[in-house]
Write a protein that holds these residues in place. Sequence first.
Motif, PDB file in Angstrom:
ATOM      1  N   THR A  47       1.097  -1.164   0.144  1.00  0.00           N
ATOM      2  CA  THR A  47       0.112   0.007  -0.082  1.00  0.00           C
ATOM      3  C   THR A  47       0.790   1.381   0.047  1.00  0.00           C
ATOM      4  O   THR A  47       1.796   1.430   0.804  1.00  0.00           O
ATOM      5  CB  THR A  47      -0.913  -0.100   1.420  1.00  0.00           C
ATOM      6  N   VAL A  48       0.599   2.029  -0.862  1.00  0.00           N
ATOM      7  CA  VAL A  48       1.264   3.283  -1.045  1.00  0.00           C
ATOM      8  C   VAL A  48       1.061   4.192   0.146  1.00  0.00           C
ATOM      9  O   VAL A  48      -0.346   4.545   0.212  1.00  0.00           O
ATOM     10  CB  VAL A  48       1.125   4.171  -2.306  1.00  0.00           C
ATOM     11  N   LYS A  49       1.921   4.632   1.033  1.00  0.00           N
ATOM     12  CA  LYS A  49       1.567   5.391   2.158  1.00  0.00           C
ATOM     13  C   LYS A  49       1.251   6.978   1.934  1.00  0.00           C
ATOM     14  O   LYS A  49       1.828   7.595   0.728  1.00  0.00           O
ATOM     15  CB  LYS A  49       2.775   5.519   3.186  1.00  0.00           C
ATOM     16  N   PRO A  50       0.663   7.615   2.475  1.00  0.00           N
ATOM     17  CA  PRO A  50      -0.077   9.162   2.228  1.00  0.00           C
ATOM     18  C   PRO A  50       1.275  10.191   2.203  1.00  0.00           C
ATOM     19  O   PRO A  50       1.524  11.011   1.438  1.00  0.00           O
ATOM     20  CB  PRO A  50      -0.781   9.393   3.261  1.00  0.00           C
ATOM     21  N   ASN A  51       2.272   9.616   2.845  1.00  0.00           N
ATOM     22  CA  ASN A  51       3.444  10.674   2.722  1.00  0.00           C
ATOM     23  C   ASN A  51       4.357  10.372   1.546  1.00  0.00           C
ATOM     24  O   ASN A  51       5.318  11.367   1.094  1.00  0.00           O
ATOM     25  CB  ASN A  51       4.263  10.457   3.978  1.00  0.00           C
ATOM     26  N   SER A  52       4.116   9.565   0.684  1.00  0.00           N
ATOM     27  CA  SER A  52       4.597   9.354  -0.551  1.00  0.00           C
ATOM     28  C   SER A  52       3.786  10.043  -1.940  1.00  0.00           C
ATOM     29  O   SER A  52       4.105   9.965  -3.040  1.00  0.00           O
ATOM     30  CB  SER A  52       4.899   7.818  -0.873  1.00  0.00           C
ATOM     31  N   TYR A  53       2.487  10.471  -1.576  1.00  0.00           N
ATOM     32  CA  TYR A  53       1.802  10.764  -2.504  1.00  0.00           C
ATOM     33  C   TYR A  53       2.379  12.108  -3.326  1.00  0.00           C
ATOM     34  O   TYR A  53       2.113  12.560  -4.567  1.00  0.00           O
ATOM     35  CB  TYR A  53       0.282  11.182  -2.014  1.00  0.00           C
ATOM     36  N   GLY A  54       2.821  12.898  -2.529  1.00  0.00           N
ATOM     37  CA  GLY A  54       3.513  14.213  -2.878  1.00  0.00           C
ATOM     38  C   GLY A  54       4.419  13.657  -4.275  1.00  0.00           C
ATOM     39  O   GLY A  54       4.758  14.531  -5.308  1.00  0.00           O
ATOM     40  N   ASP A  55       5.335  12.777  -3.838  1.00  0.00           N
ATOM     41  CA  ASP A  55       6.474  12.409  -4.734  1.00  0.00           C
ATOM     42  C   ASP A  55       5.882  11.950  -6.013  1.00  0.00           C
ATOM     43  O   ASP A  55       6.573  11.981  -7.066  1.00  0.00           O
ATOM     44  CB  ASP A  55       7.408  11.344  -4.134  1.00  0.00           C
ATOM     45  N   VAL A  56       4.950  10.772  -5.835  1.00  0.00           N
ATOM     46  CA  VAL A  56       4.296  10.328  -6.990  1.00  0.00           C
ATOM     47  C   VAL A  56       3.709  11.605  -7.826  1.00  0.00           C
ATOM     48  O   VAL A  56       3.831  11.518  -9.098  1.00  0.00           O
ATOM     49  CB  VAL A  56       3.194   9.357  -6.578  1.00  0.00           C
ATOM     50  N   VAL A  66      -1.718   6.720 -12.457  1.00  0.00           N
ATOM     51  CA  VAL A  66      -3.047   6.975 -13.428  1.00  0.00           C
ATOM     52  C   VAL A  66      -4.052   7.758 -12.701  1.00  0.00           C
ATOM     53  O   VAL A  66      -4.723   8.626 -13.451  1.00  0.00           O
ATOM     54  CB  VAL A  66      -3.598   5.438 -13.639  1.00  0.00           C
ATOM     55  N   LYS A  67      -4.168   7.932 -11.488  1.00  0.00           N
ATOM     56  CA  LYS A  67      -5.028   8.540 -10.618  1.00  0.00           C
ATOM     57  C   LYS A  67      -4.936   9.972 -10.871  1.00  0.00           C
ATOM     58  O   LYS A  67      -5.659  10.911 -10.909  1.00  0.00           O
ATOM     59  CB  LYS A  67      -5.413   8.337  -9.195  1.00  0.00           C
ATOM     60  N   ASP A  68      -3.476  10.166 -10.925  1.00  0.00           N
ATOM     61  CA  ASP A  68      -2.884  11.756 -11.015  1.00  0.00           C
ATOM     62  C   ASP A  68      -3.015  12.197 -12.647  1.00  0.00           C
ATOM     63  O   ASP A  68      -2.439  13.166 -12.750  1.00  0.00           O
ATOM     64  CB  ASP A  68      -1.473  11.737 -10.516  1.00  0.00           C
ATOM     65  N   GLY A  69      -3.641  11.366 -13.562  1.00  0.00           N
ATOM     66  CA  GLY A  69      -3.546  11.996 -15.000  1.00  0.00           C
ATOM     67  C   GLY A  69      -2.743  11.149 -16.015  1.00  0.00           C
ATOM     68  O   GLY A  69      -2.793  11.416 -17.043  1.00  0.00           O
ATOM     69  N   VAL A  70      -1.805  10.356 -15.598  1.00  0.00           N
ATOM     70  CA  VAL A  70      -0.957   9.643 -16.573  1.00  0.00           C
ATOM     71  C   VAL A  70      -1.689   8.501 -17.116  1.00  0.00           C
ATOM     72  O   VAL A  70      -2.242   7.653 -16.448  1.00  0.00           O
ATOM     73  CB  VAL A  70       0.300   9.120 -15.877  1.00  0.00           C
TER      74      VAL A  70
END
Length: 326
Positions: A227-236, A282-286
């Motif tokens: 599971t991708v942790k919330p603190n990595s969302y900004g980097d993605v 993909v959620k971020d538009g790629v």
Amino acid sequence: MKLKNTLGLAIGSLIAATSFGVLAQGQGAVEGELFYKKQYNDSVKHIEDGFNPGARIGYFLTDDLSLNLSYDKTNHTRSNDGTGNQKIKGDTGSLTAQYHFGQAGVDSLRPYVEGGFGHQSRGNVRADGHTGRDQSTLAIIGTGVKYYFTNNLYARAGVEADYAMDNGKWDYSALVGLGVNFGGNAGAAAPAPTPAPAPEPVPEPEAPVAQVVRVELDVKFDFDKATVKPNSYGDVKNLADFMAQYPATNVEVAGHTDSVGPDAYNQKLSQRRADAVKQVLVKDGVAPSRITSVGYGESRPVADNATEAGRAVNRRVEASVEAQAQ
């Protein structure tokens, strides 16, 4: 007659020194001087004012500041007021610093101020019920001016005040001197101006060189989690924004695990981690077609799996994208 011969020899030597063609006062110069001063005595009772001949040598630390060693002979006569008409002889040595104003050169004036310390010794002093040698440590201040006949030959006139630290009394003197200096850099002729070089032809502007820009992603996972942790969302999101700015780019997201557990299990776990990062992209538009997710299991460690800290580093997903920016 002997005094006239001595003065004539001294003046002749000073004038001869100026024929060397060297430079006037300035940094590195050495200065020599003969002087004669009238001493007004107050620090020792019953001594008449007298005349003290002396010599001085100095060295210029800068164009304006010099250090000077001086020596003069004390030659006074005790007044006949009940203490006896005795001859007082002695000497004074001093070290002073002089700061000069203006520039040295032919027909120029250089005022100066000075300060320093000295030691004075007088013999055959009879005062306050004793006889013998009288010695004092002096604090010295003074001011004056130098006039340059040539770049090297000058005359000096000045006044000095000597404070005897032993008895708290002041003596004063007025002096004149004649000196030479040599080896400095002041008064040197300015170098001839260098002609300006011809302008070089202006080169044609070069075509802009494409600059390579790059973004990297390193997402860490908890043990046995995908599971991708919330603190990595900004980097993605940064990676997604980069790919939106450069639409011709594609990316591989690579999943990895530590060495705990069977190889086959770790292979599947690393694939799930890569797929999880792809879903966030993909959620971020790629577009999904621009993303390849690959699991490498435990085959590519970047840290020591023998430690907990090393295993935490190895539980990761990596991605790297390059583009050319004009």
